[in-house]
Design a protein around this motif. Structure first.
Motif, PDB file in Angstrom:
ATOM      1  N   ARG A 199      58.801  54.968  30.466  1.00 42.95           N
ATOM      2  CA  ARG A 199      59.699  53.902  30.032  1.00 42.95           C
ATOM      3  C   ARG A 199      60.427  53.254  31.216  1.00 42.95           C
ATOM      4  NH1 ARG A 199      61.802  52.334  25.235  1.00 42.95           N
ATOM      5  NH2 ARG A 199      63.838  51.319  25.254  1.00 42.95           N
ATOM      6  N   GLN A 200      60.376  51.924  31.248  1.00 42.68           N
ATOM      7  CA  GLN A 200      61.054  51.070  32.215  1.00 42.68           C
ATOM      8  C   GLN A 200      60.473  51.163  33.634  1.00 42.68           C
ATOM      9  OE1 GLN A 200      62.426  49.896  29.276  1.00 42.68           O
ATOM     10  NE2 GLN A 200      63.923  49.038  30.684  1.00 42.68           N
ATOM     11  N   LEU A 201      59.540  52.058  33.875  1.00 40.86           N
ATOM     12  CA  LEU A 201      58.935  52.169  35.202  1.00 40.86           C
ATOM     13  C   LEU A 201      57.447  51.861  35.190  1.00 40.86           C
ATOM     14  CD1 LEU A 201      60.683  55.321  36.721  1.00 40.86           C
ATOM     15  CD2 LEU A 201      60.936  52.947  37.451  1.00 40.86           C
ATOM     16  N   PHE A 202      56.732  52.475  34.249  1.00 41.74           N
ATOM     17  CA  PHE A 202      55.291  52.282  34.152  1.00 41.74           C
ATOM     18  C   PHE A 202      54.974  51.866  32.722  1.00 41.74           C
ATOM     19  CE2 PHE A 202      56.170  55.998  36.919  1.00 41.74           C
ATOM     20  CZ  PHE A 202      55.986  55.354  38.135  1.00 41.74           C
ATOM     21  N   PRO A 203      54.525  50.641  32.512  1.00 47.71           N
ATOM     22  CA  PRO A 203      54.355  50.155  31.145  1.00 47.71           C
ATOM     23  C   PRO A 203      53.308  50.934  30.364  1.00 47.71           C
ATOM     24  CG  PRO A 203      53.367  48.641  32.713  1.00 47.71           C
ATOM     25  CD  PRO A 203      54.139  49.644  33.515  1.00 47.71           C
ATOM     26  N   ALA A 204      53.529  51.037  29.080  1.00 48.53           N
ATOM     27  CA  ALA A 204      52.552  51.677  28.202  1.00 48.53           C
ATOM     28  C   ALA A 204      51.299  50.822  28.137  1.00 48.53           C
ATOM     29  CB  ALA A 204      53.145  51.857  26.807  1.00 48.53           C
ATOM     30  N   LEU A 205      50.154  51.472  28.193  1.00 47.43           N
ATOM     31  CA  LEU A 205      48.870  50.784  28.062  1.00 47.43           C
ATOM     32  C   LEU A 205      48.319  50.941  26.652  1.00 47.43           C
ATOM     33  CD1 LEU A 205      47.284  51.955  31.445  1.00 47.43           C
ATOM     34  CD2 LEU A 205      48.544  49.830  30.988  1.00 47.43           C
ATOM     35  N   ALA A 206      48.650  52.040  26.003  1.00 45.36           N
ATOM     36  CA  ALA A 206      48.199  52.289  24.634  1.00 45.36           C
ATOM     37  C   ALA A 206      48.883  51.316  23.675  1.00 45.36           C
ATOM     38  CB  ALA A 206      48.532  53.728  24.228  1.00 45.36           C
ATOM     39  N   GLY A 207      48.080  50.598  22.918  1.00 50.02           N
ATOM     40  CA  GLY A 207      48.625  49.654  21.948  1.00 50.02           C
ATOM     41  C   GLY A 207      49.252  48.416  22.550  1.00 50.02           C
ATOM     42  N   SER A 208      49.024  48.153  23.824  1.00 55.06           N
ATOM     43  CA  SER A 208      49.644  47.012  24.498  1.00 55.06           C
ATOM     44  C   SER A 208      48.912  45.716  24.181  1.00 55.06           C
ATOM     45  CB  SER A 208      49.625  47.230  26.013  1.00 55.06           C
ATOM     46  OG  SER A 208      49.942  46.031  26.699  1.00 55.06           O
ATOM     47  N   PRO A 209      49.621  44.706  23.658  1.00 54.86           N
ATOM     48  CA  PRO A 209      48.980  43.402  23.426  1.00 54.86           C
ATOM     49  C   PRO A 209      48.444  42.790  24.718  1.00 54.86           C
ATOM     50  CG  PRO A 209      51.058  43.542  22.237  1.00 54.86           C
ATOM     51  CD  PRO A 209      51.001  44.729  23.144  1.00 54.86           C
ATOM     52  N   LEU A 210      49.180  42.969  25.827  1.00 54.68           N
ATOM     53  CA  LEU A 210      48.733  42.399  27.098  1.00 54.68           C
ATOM     54  C   LEU A 210      47.390  42.978  27.515  1.00 54.68           C
ATOM     55  CD1 LEU A 210      49.289  40.646  29.587  1.00 54.68           C
ATOM     56  CD2 LEU A 210      50.475  42.603  30.607  1.00 54.68           C
ATOM     57  N   VAL A 211      47.206  44.271  27.304  1.00 52.43           N
ATOM     58  CA  VAL A 211      45.961  44.943  27.665  1.00 52.43           C
ATOM     59  C   VAL A 211      44.793  44.411  26.846  1.00 52.43           C
ATOM     60  CG1 VAL A 211      44.768  47.176  27.496  1.00 52.43           C
ATOM     61  CG2 VAL A 211      47.036  47.041  28.543  1.00 52.43           C
ATOM     62  N   GLN A 212      45.067  43.989  25.603  1.00 52.50           N
ATOM     63  CA  GLN A 212      44.004  43.612  24.673  1.00 52.50           C
ATOM     64  C   GLN A 212      43.781  42.106  24.568  1.00 52.50           C
ATOM     65  OE1 GLN A 212      44.062  46.492  21.059  1.00 52.50           O
ATOM     66  NE2 GLN A 212      46.174  46.473  21.802  1.00 52.50           N
ATOM     67  N   GLN A 213      44.337  41.332  25.483  1.00 48.32           N
ATOM     68  CA  GLN A 213      44.135  39.878  25.463  1.00 48.32           C
ATOM     69  C   GLN A 213      42.646  39.540  25.582  1.00 48.32           C
ATOM     70  OE1 GLN A 213      46.767  37.458  25.046  1.00 48.32           O
ATOM     71  NE2 GLN A 213      47.738  39.395  24.470  1.00 48.32           N
ATOM     72  N   PRO A 214      42.234  38.361  25.117  1.00 41.42           N
ATOM     73  CA  PRO A 214      40.822  37.966  25.253  1.00 41.42           C
ATOM     74  C   PRO A 214      40.346  37.963  26.701  1.00 41.42           C
ATOM     75  CG  PRO A 214      41.967  36.492  23.751  1.00 41.42           C
ATOM     76  CD  PRO A 214      43.018  37.364  24.369  1.00 41.42           C
ATOM     77  N   SER A 215      41.250  37.658  27.619  1.00 35.22           N
ATOM     78  CA  SER A 215      40.915  37.642  29.039  1.00 35.22           C
ATOM     79  C   SER A 215      41.607  38.804  29.753  1.00 35.22           C
ATOM     80  CB  SER A 215      41.355  36.321  29.680  1.00 35.22           C
ATOM     81  OG  SER A 215      41.292  36.396  31.085  1.00 35.22           O
ATOM     82  N   ALA A 216      40.898  39.402  30.701  1.00 34.62           N
ATOM     83  CA  ALA A 216      41.470  40.497  31.501  1.00 34.62           C
ATOM     84  C   ALA A 216      41.935  40.007  32.870  1.00 34.62           C
ATOM     85  CB  ALA A 216      40.450  41.616  31.667  1.00 34.62           C
ATOM     86  N   GLU A 217      42.163  38.716  33.023  1.00 32.74           N
ATOM     87  CA  GLU A 217      42.537  38.149  34.325  1.00 32.74           C
ATOM     88  C   GLU A 217      43.788  38.804  34.902  1.00 32.74           C
ATOM     89  OE1 GLU A 217      41.776  33.561  34.688  1.00 32.74           O
ATOM     90  OE2 GLU A 217      42.085  34.047  32.570  1.00 32.74           O
ATOM     91  N   THR A 218      44.830  38.928  34.078  1.00 27.80           N
ATOM     92  CA  THR A 218      46.072  39.498  34.588  1.00 27.80           C
ATOM     93  C   THR A 218      45.887  40.947  34.998  1.00 27.80           C
ATOM     94  OG1 THR A 218      47.548  37.992  33.408  1.00 27.80           O
ATOM     95  CG2 THR A 218      48.427  40.164  33.940  1.00 27.80           C
ATOM     96  N   LEU A 219      45.199  41.738  34.178  1.00 24.92           N
ATOM     97  CA  LEU A 219      44.954  43.138  34.518  1.00 24.92           C
ATOM     98  C   LEU A 219      44.167  43.248  35.816  1.00 24.92           C
ATOM     99  CD1 LEU A 219      43.988  44.615  31.027  1.00 24.92           C
ATOM    100  CD2 LEU A 219      46.229  44.588  32.121  1.00 24.92           C
TER     101      LEU A 219
END
Length: 403
Positions: A322-342
């Motif tokens: 929490r507050q240091l390393f974002p959760a990847l499980a269930g993350s909308p950002l992780v599941q975007q149509p594009s992986a450009e940011t990741l």
């Protein structure tokens, strides 16, 4: 006679001084309102480059049509907008037409600013007039032919632009309408987060559903619970905008700049209004695709890389810290149509926002030196399809294109 003249001079001076003093509070209040409008509009993000003077011209913007450099908008008469009138400024903001009829490109988000009220634009103009003038010539238009011909914007505007003020929804609360006004007008959130047509115009029927931006992917920020921020509480949205971090995500790239220069400086009432409005919007896929099977060779390779390289911070189950390393499980950002940011973050690393409410900036190192294109693709494919996540695979060619 000298005594009479002196008395008259003192009387006139007193009248002038009292008039100035009587007007000063109103002028000061307008300038303060205008400074806040500059925060809402995030003027500094584009018009101030790193290490440069405030609003004296920004770093290059990479557009699908070529390079543009945000111009000097200080009150310098030769290289800024010091010879503009209030009417010139209003026309630029509301119609995309600058001084002497020069047509602006929509990288300057006048399609959003057109919805700003005349009062807010007038206040912004009053504030900009107080900024220190800086002599800094900027050749804004770096586009190749034929896009460098500004007259082409006449046709673009006919097809893609509709001037007009924000229209409140009488069936919604004052708070909701305030949030809608900030997001749609001064905040111009759709300029980054709304997909673009081939001509570079916002796809209005896909508002805030995510878009590519200079090697990053500005994610879906609608109330969609799968791809958007529908699973975030209003308080979590406020925390993210105020500090650049919450239990779900940490701001990176252009959003980091937006948090530092804009949202972290907004008042709490406006941040809450934004959260209320965003939570009410809809858009994008709501059904997850079938996740890639764990037995897939790329998933297996990705799992090994993840446990060796990523799990110390993000944990084996992707829940993060929490507050240091974002959760990847269930993350909308992780599941975007594009992986450009990741991909961008894995290759180049990332530094979180430094704000008054959160001065310690979480960081992630670059792994470009350690992982080849296929390895980056495999670990991202694994992350995007583990712990309940489901998203399209990432290929080595995708990574190579960004590297």
């Amino acid at each position: 006679m000298r005594t009479i003249a002196l008395s008259l001079s003192l009387a006139v001076s007193a009248l002038v001084s009292s008039s100035v003093l009587a007007q000063a509070p109103d002028d000061d209040a307008k300038i303060i309102r205008g400074r806040y409008q500059a925060v809402l509009a995030d003027c500094a993000a584009c018009h101030t480059k790193a290490g440069g003077a405030s609003l004296a011209g920004g770093a290059p913007l990479q557009t699908p049509f070529g390079e543009l450099i945000p111009p000097n908008i200080t009150p310098d008469e030769e290289t800024g907008i010091g010879d503009w009138t209030a009417a010139d400024f209003r026309r630029a903001m509301k119609e995309g037409i600058g001084h002497d009829g020069k047509r602006l490109y929509p990288a300057m988000p006048y399609p959003a600013y057109t919805k700003m009220s005349d009062q807010d634009i007038d206040a912004l103009w009053s504030y900009i007039r107080t900024v220190e003038p800086v002599h800094n010539p900027v050749e804004a238009n770096q586009l190749p032919f034929p896009f460098n011909i500004r007259l082409v914007m006449l046709g673009w505007n006919l097809v893609n632009f509709e001037a007009g003020d924000f229209r409140p929804d009488p069936n919604r609360s004052e708070e909701w309408n305030r949030g809608a006004y900030i997001v749609q007008a001064a905040g111009h959130c759709g300029t980054c987060h709304t997909p673009k047509s081939l001509l570079g115009a916002d796809k209005g029927d896909e508002a805030l559903q995510g878009a590519s931006l200079q090697g990053w992917y500005a994610p879906n920020i609608t109330g969609n619970s799968y791809l958007g921020i529908g699973s975030w509480s209003e308080d979590e949205i406020v925390a993210y905008l105020k500090t650049g971090q919450n239990a779900h995500s940490i701001a990176s790239g252009p959003m980091r700049e937006a948090v530092q220069e804009s949202t972290s400086r907004m008042n709490d009432a406006d941040l809450k209004a934004i959260a209320v409005y965003l939570k009410s919007t809809e858009g994008g896929e709501t059904q997850k695709p079938q996740p890639i099977a764990a037995e897939d060779p790329h998933m297996r390779a990705g799992a090994m890389i993840y446990h060796d390289t990523c799990s110390a911070c993000h944990r084996a189950d992707g829940t993060g810290g929490r507050q240091l390393f974002p959760a990847l499980a269930g993350s909308p950002l992780v599941q975007q149509p594009s992986a450009e940011t990741l991909t961008h973050v894995v290759l180049n690393g990332s530094q979180g926002a430094a704000t008054p409410e959160a001065r310690t900036t979480p960081a992630m190192p670059s792994f470009a030196w350690r992982l080849n294109d296929q390895q980056v693709a495999d670990v991202l494919t694994y992350i995007r399809n583990s712990w309940g996540n489901a998203a399209p695979p990432v290929t080595a060619d995708d990574v190579k294109a960004q590297r």
